[in-house]
Design a protein around this motif. Sequence first.
Motif, short mmCIF file in Angstrom:
data_model
loop_
_atom_site.label_atom_id
_atom_site.label_comp_id
_atom_site.label_asym_id
_atom_site.label_seq_id
_atom_site.Cartn_x
_atom_site.Cartn_y
_atom_site.Cartn_z
N THR A 80 -54.91 -13.72 -40.83
CA THR A 80 -55.39 -14.36 -39.60
C THR A 80 -54.32 -14.35 -38.52
O THR A 80 -54.60 -14.00 -37.39
CB THR A 80 -55.82 -15.80 -39.87
N PHE A 81 -53.08 -14.71 -38.84
CA PHE A 81 -52.05 -14.78 -37.82
C PHE A 81 -50.91 -13.80 -38.10
O PHE A 81 -50.63 -12.94 -37.31
CB PHE A 81 -51.49 -16.20 -37.71
N ASP A 82 -50.25 -13.97 -39.22
CA ASP A 82 -49.15 -13.07 -39.55
C ASP A 82 -49.26 -12.67 -41.01
O ASP A 82 -50.01 -13.25 -41.78
CB ASP A 82 -47.80 -13.72 -39.26
N SER A 83 -48.52 -11.66 -41.40
CA SER A 83 -48.65 -11.13 -42.76
C SER A 83 -47.86 -11.92 -43.78
O SER A 83 -47.87 -11.59 -44.96
CB SER A 83 -48.20 -9.67 -42.78
N GLU A 115 -48.48 -14.96 -44.68
CA GLU A 115 -49.32 -16.05 -45.16
C GLU A 115 -49.44 -16.02 -46.67
O GLU A 115 -49.38 -14.98 -47.30
CB GLU A 115 -50.74 -15.92 -44.60
N ASP A 125 -50.19 -30.75 -33.98
CA ASP A 125 -50.07 -29.58 -33.11
C ASP A 125 -50.71 -29.83 -31.75
O ASP A 125 -50.19 -29.41 -30.72
CB ASP A 125 -50.72 -28.35 -33.76
#
Length: 88
Positions: free
Chosen positions: A18-21, A23, A53
């Motif tokens: 989803t965001f970075d590898s 995870e 956040d």
Amino acid sequence: MTRITCLVPFCRCTRKPTFDSDEEWICDRHYSAIPASLRREYDQAWHQAVKADQRAADGLEVPDSIYVRVTEAFRACKAAAIEAAGGI
């Protein structure tokens, strides 16, 4: 992009990142094997971090203990999932 595999050894379940590898992810089959009390603790900590956040985005100061709680809860879930998969 490469797919992310479930962190339980020998599990072949994958999903898109989803965001970075970097995870880590537990598939639904192994997540359901985690005791309900640990899942509840992780879910509460995660929701608290999401709210933190939002407060940080508004410019308010957020204590680091909120993020430590999420990390520790996920580590406990990870250990429980691996133990359950191994039959321990």
